[in-house]
Write a protein that holds these residues in place. Structure first.
Motif, PDB file in Angstrom:
ATOM      1  N   GLY A   1      50.443  36.197  44.877  1.00  0.00           N
ATOM      2  CA  GLY A   1      50.576  37.765  45.003  1.00  0.00           C
ATOM      3  C   GLY A   1      50.829  38.468  43.903  1.00  0.00           C
ATOM      4  N   GLN A   2      51.546  38.187  42.888  1.00  0.00           N
ATOM      5  CA  GLN A   2      51.721  38.842  41.838  1.00  0.00           C
ATOM      6  C   GLN A   2      50.463  38.862  41.072  1.00  0.00           C
ATOM      7  N   LEU A   3      49.842  37.692  40.755  1.00  0.00           N
ATOM      8  CA  LEU A   3      48.361  37.523  40.215  1.00  0.00           C
ATOM      9  C   LEU A   3      47.486  38.621  40.661  1.00  0.00           C
ATOM     10  N   ALA A   4      47.408  38.760  42.106  1.00  0.00           N
ATOM     11  CA  ALA A   4      46.720  39.965  42.854  1.00  0.00           C
ATOM     12  C   ALA A   4      46.890  41.269  42.459  1.00  0.00           C
ATOM     13  N   LYS A   5      48.322  41.375  42.085  1.00  0.00           N
ATOM     14  CA  LYS A   5      48.844  42.911  41.997  1.00  0.00           C
ATOM     15  C   LYS A   5      48.475  43.089  40.278  1.00  0.00           C
ATOM     16  N   ALA A   6      48.762  41.944  39.423  1.00  0.00           N
ATOM     17  CA  ALA A   6      48.636  42.301  38.143  1.00  0.00           C
ATOM     18  C   ALA A   6      47.542  41.272  37.425  1.00  0.00           C
ATOM     19  N   SER A   7      46.350  41.423  37.773  1.00  0.00           N
ATOM     20  CA  SER A   7      45.367  40.144  37.296  1.00  0.00           C
ATOM     21  C   SER A   7      45.298  40.028  35.750  1.00  0.00           C
ATOM     22  N   VAL A   8      45.787  41.112  35.060  1.00  0.00           N
ATOM     23  CA  VAL A   8      45.664  40.878  33.543  1.00  0.00           C
ATOM     24  C   VAL A   8      46.676  39.875  33.157  1.00  0.00           C
TER      25      VAL A   8
ATOM     26  N   ARG B   1      39.281  36.369  29.993  1.00  0.00           N
ATOM     27  CA  ARG B   1      39.044  37.712  30.512  1.00  0.00           C
ATOM     28  C   ARG B   1      37.660  37.824  30.777  1.00  0.00           C
ATOM     29  N   THR B   2      36.773  37.027  29.845  1.00  0.00           N
ATOM     30  CA  THR B   2      35.396  37.087  30.017  1.00  0.00           C
ATOM     31  C   THR B   2      34.940  36.880  31.635  1.00  0.00           C
ATOM     32  N   PHE B   3      35.623  35.960  32.136  1.00  0.00           N
ATOM     33  CA  PHE B   3      35.497  35.313  33.463  1.00  0.00           C
ATOM     34  C   PHE B   3      36.199  36.106  34.630  1.00  0.00           C
ATOM     35  N   GLU B   4      36.629  37.404  34.246  1.00  0.00           N
ATOM     36  CA  GLU B   4      37.421  38.018  35.190  1.00  0.00           C
ATOM     37  C   GLU B   4      36.771  38.220  36.560  1.00  0.00           C
ATOM     38  N   GLY B   5      35.425  38.666  36.422  1.00  0.00           N
ATOM     39  CA  GLY B   5      34.675  38.802  37.419  1.00  0.00           C
ATOM     40  C   GLY B   5      34.551  37.986  38.406  1.00  0.00           C
ATOM     41  N   GLN B   6      34.451  36.775  37.998  1.00  0.00           N
ATOM     42  CA  GLN B   6      34.319  35.258  38.987  1.00  0.00           C
ATOM     43  C   GLN B   6      35.721  35.402  39.202  1.00  0.00           C
ATOM     44  N   LEU B   7      36.607  35.344  38.597  1.00  0.00           N
ATOM     45  CA  LEU B   7      38.084  34.979  39.177  1.00  0.00           C
ATOM     46  C   LEU B   7      38.408  36.059  40.294  1.00  0.00           C
ATOM     47  N   ALA B   8      38.057  37.202  40.157  1.00  0.00           N
ATOM     48  CA  ALA B   8      38.302  38.436  41.261  1.00  0.00           C
ATOM     49  C   ALA B   8      37.590  37.740  42.640  1.00  0.00           C
ATOM     50  N   LYS B   9      36.381  37.143  42.422  1.00  0.00           N
ATOM     51  CA  LYS B   9      35.652  36.794  43.441  1.00  0.00           C
ATOM     52  C   LYS B   9      36.300  35.394  44.280  1.00  0.00           C
ATOM     53  N   ALA B  10      36.557  34.515  43.272  1.00  0.00           N
ATOM     54  CA  ALA B  10      37.020  33.181  43.773  1.00  0.00           C
ATOM     55  C   ALA B  10      38.518  33.092  43.110  1.00  0.00           C
TER      56      ALA B  10
ATOM     57  N   HIS C   1      44.765  49.285  21.637  1.00  0.00           N
ATOM     58  CA  HIS C   1      44.448  50.456  20.618  1.00  0.00           C
ATOM     59  C   HIS C   1      42.826  50.284  20.236  1.00  0.00           C
ATOM     60  N   SER C   2      42.530  49.081  20.183  1.00  0.00           N
ATOM     61  CA  SER C   2      41.121  48.866  19.779  1.00  0.00           C
ATOM     62  C   SER C   2      39.885  48.772  20.753  1.00  0.00           C
ATOM     63  N   PHE C   3      40.447  48.486  22.008  1.00  0.00           N
ATOM     64  CA  PHE C   3      39.129  48.148  22.945  1.00  0.00           C
ATOM     65  C   PHE C   3      39.429  49.054  23.989  1.00  0.00           C
ATOM     66  N   GLU C   4      38.647  49.023  24.869  1.00  0.00           N
ATOM     67  CA  GLU C   4      38.526  49.843  26.200  1.00  0.00           C
ATOM     68  C   GLU C   4      38.275  48.859  27.381  1.00  0.00           C
ATOM     69  N   ASP C   5      38.949  49.060  28.513  1.00  0.00           N
ATOM     70  CA  ASP C   5      38.608  48.180  29.662  1.00  0.00           C
ATOM     71  C   ASP C   5      37.203  48.698  30.307  1.00  0.00           C
ATOM     72  N   SER C   6      36.956  48.108  31.384  1.00  0.00           N
ATOM     73  CA  SER C   6      35.414  47.925  32.032  1.00  0.00           C
ATOM     74  C   SER C   6      35.393  49.593  32.273  1.00  0.00           C
TER      75      SER C   6
ATOM     76  N   PHE D   1      42.759  49.396  26.850  1.00  0.00           N
ATOM     77  CA  PHE D   1      42.665  47.885  27.336  1.00  0.00           C
ATOM     78  C   PHE D   1      43.519  47.636  28.415  1.00  0.00           C
ATOM     79  N   TYR D   2      44.964  47.922  27.959  1.00  0.00           N
ATOM     80  CA  TYR D   2      45.847  47.249  28.899  1.00  0.00           C
ATOM     81  C   TYR D   2      46.599  48.261  29.879  1.00  0.00           C
ATOM     82  N   GLY D   3      45.977  49.533  30.051  1.00  0.00           N
ATOM     83  CA  GLY D   3      46.373  50.536  30.809  1.00  0.00           C
ATOM     84  C   GLY D   3      47.771  51.126  30.714  1.00  0.00           C
ATOM     85  N   ASP D   4      48.571  51.843  31.072  1.00  0.00           N
ATOM     86  CA  ASP D   4      49.896  52.756  31.027  1.00  0.00           C
ATOM     87  C   ASP D   4      50.813  51.992  30.498  1.00  0.00           C
TER      88      ASP D   4
END
Lengths: 452, 452
Positions: B293-300, A289-298, B368-373, B378-381
């Motif tokens: 394709g799936q990873l592009a939609k759900a990069s998590v 997850r730390t490298f999410e930004g990089q993975l998004a670009k590449a 429940h403990s963290f927020e995303d960027s 963190f993990y959305g709906d």
């Protein structure tokens, strides 16, 4: 057994015995005791000897009182000690009560030793001679001892009044010597002895290095305590190797044969490490997850994650098992860690280099052989840089995995743990997390300004 | 050795010997031969015995002609056979030329056996008696045989004119019997014998199951060929376990101790499997790309790949090592595969269930403990669905990894390969590839209509 035996009788008995052996793991404790009682005396004895101490204890508990007494009294003290150790507490007292006073004393002395030290392995019944006896006297004396009291029938040990071990004579030496000679003149004095608290792994190394069939065990004051024979060592070596292999595979050692260990005990032996490793591998979630930004670009990098981290795990598993085994065999001592470090650093670089070349090749071949979804060459303009990223990461990960695998056993031994706990899965998990960090660091450096 | 020996002399000799042992792996062949020649006779003998056949062969080659002849002639045929097998071809002839005719014949007969079968382990020098001899005649006859000709000094074997094995007597039995009794009356006839072509692993199981110190080896016609003793079996058990452990770690078995094996030989032993595994793990590249394709939609999902596939590898490593060891110990036979399948399927589900619960928990806690960027949870709906995807995949992957690990050793044995080749890294790599497929299949099902 002496005298004539009908061959076909022996054959039939063996077949029945083999059937029982096969069915054994399917029977519950009561059925086992019953099946055991249906065997003929000689078969029963042979079968009983071949069982583990735990199985023997179950049978002993399942027998009617009189039969139990007979069995217990016919056993050698060292074997009986193993059985008593495998019994629940209330069973122990009842078995000890069946013994005559001297045997009970012998047994209690044996039970004071740890199962895995020389004192716990030794047999306390052996031929004892005095140095001033003549050879003829010695032979007469040994003849008088009942066979059951003297299991080790090949040597007699020469002790002084304080039980200090002076020497050893074989029956062969006694036969060959003049009857009037003194035992002291015939005996061998250049003895290898085993301290009673020596670890059984060290004892087995002594037996393996030299070809001894039996060795005397002495306490810190040099008093003879018993005899360890090579047949017991065969069992020890097998058990120690089994324990190491099970730990290397990433579970705790099982207490019984695979098919006999209770399902819940097996789950317990396996779940603890799996949970620890699973929690450890959760670090990869945060790492990626730390490298999410990089993975998004590449996004192309995503596909290589699994391959790169698994090559680190594979290199590490090799290194750790080689080192763990060499330690167990006594080939590697703590002070050798630096030599191992140098050797494995070179090995990691060479092996990593080979894999890196293959990784590079794969990128180049795919690039030229396939097209991406939009019809362009597979890895785009920067395929050489992608290849270099993969190759560089593989070298780094292989080197790191190899070093972690090779040095972790030393570290574990240093802090008093079993080196075999540096299991293949543990090493793999440790190099998974760092592998991701290595991969993205290399990617940042190589691809910076182009893809990243 | 008989007679008085000064204690401090022995002590000093041992220290020098220990120094040599420590330095051994650092010396090159010529230095070794030289250092060896500087030892005193008794020390040299002890040291020589403790070396591997390969080291012994190097020393024998490095000695001057006369000393070589002395050493070779003083060795027991079975040990000498091991040394000759370790020599290069030209060395073999030169060593055979040093022997007298009967010994050469003995040796050539031994060399016909594979190193790892009973015939290759046995000693051909043992006491032979005829059934019609009296006990007194037998003792006189055995006394006349020189000690070097009879290594196994505890039993004498009773053979007929055709070398058929009829029975065995111990020296102890001879001493205890009346001098006028016939050997045939005293001997034990209910014998366990070892076929000369029996694999050494099977021989070691015989020794481990019963507590034998030595067993006679017979050929297919029942003719006695030699004796296997428990001290040789200690070596066998150690070597077999070492081989299995090295294979389980994912390398080929090393030919020499870790610090002594040549660097290039070690690289060769390790590189072959690493390359195979690396090529195998390349399949993960294609597998992951398939789901681009799936990873592009759900990069998590990307972040969970490493954790999910490694849990399959860990479960598989446990299962395969447990099964490999149980097979080597003879606890599991081919026909047990179905019982193992049932047991491991249950174990895989239970262990996978435990890990799945932890995986679910991790998603919920982090959510429940963290927020995303962007400051959202963190993990959305759909965090419950993400948690279910992780949990479902972990169960599937753990079950699959466990079954692959447990059954691969059976498969390898079935096709005639060593079950120990089902190494932890191989099982991990196999479950990596399928793990990715399982992960994305579960994701498609659970997340279809929401994230995917």
């Amino acid at each position: 057994m002496t005298g004539q035996l009908d061959d076909s009788t022996i054959y039939e008995a063996r077949v029945a015995l083999d059937d029982l052996r096969d069915a054994w793991s399917l029977l519950d404790p009561e059925e086992r005791a019953e099946a055991f009682r249906s065997l003929k005396a000689a078969e029963a004895e042979e079968f009983f000897e071949s069982l583990s101490a735990l199985d023997q204890a179950q049978i002993v508990l399942g027998l009617p009182d009189i039969e139990r007494k007979l069995w217990v009294r016919s056993m050698a003290p060292d074997d009986l000690a193993d059985v008593v150790q495998a019994l629940p507490d209330e069973g122990r007292a009842s078995v000890l009560a069946l013994l005559d006073e001297p045997t009970r004393k012998e047994l209690v002395a044996l039970l004071a030793y740890e199962e895995d030290e020389a004192g716990g392995l030794m047999n306390t019944r052996y031929g004892r001679l005095r140095p001033e006896m003549s050879v003829d006297e010695a032979i007469t004396y040994l003849r008088k001892q009942t066979p059951e009291r003297v299991e080790s029938i090949y040597y007699a040990y020469v002790l002084d009044q304080q039980s200090q071990l002076l020497g050893v004579v074989s029956f062969r030496q006694l036969i060959m010597a003049k009857g009037s000679a003194k035992v002291a003149e015939v005996m061998t004095m250049d003895l290898v002895t085993v301290p009673d608290e020596m670890d059984q792994e060290a004892v087995s190394r002594l037996f393996a290095q030299h070809s001894y069939l039996s060795l005397p065990v002495v306490d810190a004051q040099g008093r003879m305590k018993g005899v360890v024979t090579a047949d017991d060592i065969v069992d020890v070596v097998r058990e120690e190797a089994t324990e190491d292999i099970q730990k290397i595979g990433g579970s705790a050692a099982l207490e019984a044969p695979y098919l006999e260990v209770r399902f819940l005990d097996m789950i317990k032996a396996r779940a603890v490490w799996l949970v620890v490793l699973f929690l450890g591998s959760m670090l990869t979630i945060s790492a990626i997850r730390t490298f999410e930004g990089q993975l998004a670009k590449a996004s192309v990098l995503t596909a290589f994650i699994a391959m790169i981290i698994s090559s680190g795990g594979n290199c590490g598993s090799q290194a750790s098992t080689l080192v763990i085994r060499a330690m167990a065999l006594g080939e590697l001592k703590m002070r050798d860690w630096w030599r191992v470090f140098v050797r494995e650093a070179s090995a990691g670089l060479v092996l990593g280099g080979i894999l890196a070349a293959l990784g590079m090749l794969r990128v180049v071949i795919w690039h030229h052989s396939f097209e991406d979804s939009s019809g362009e060459p597979f890895y785009g303009d920067h395929y050489i840089l992608i290849g270099l990223t993969v190759a560089g990461s593989v070298i780094g990960v292989a080197l790191w995995g190899t070093l972690v695998g090779a040095l972790l056993p030393f570290f574990l031994k240093r802090v008093g743990l079993d080196p075999a706990s540096a299991s293949a899965p543990l090493v793999a998990t440790l190099s998974d997390v760092t592998g991701i960090l290595i991969f993205f660091s290399v990617a940042s450096t190589v691809l910076s300004g182009t893809l990243l």
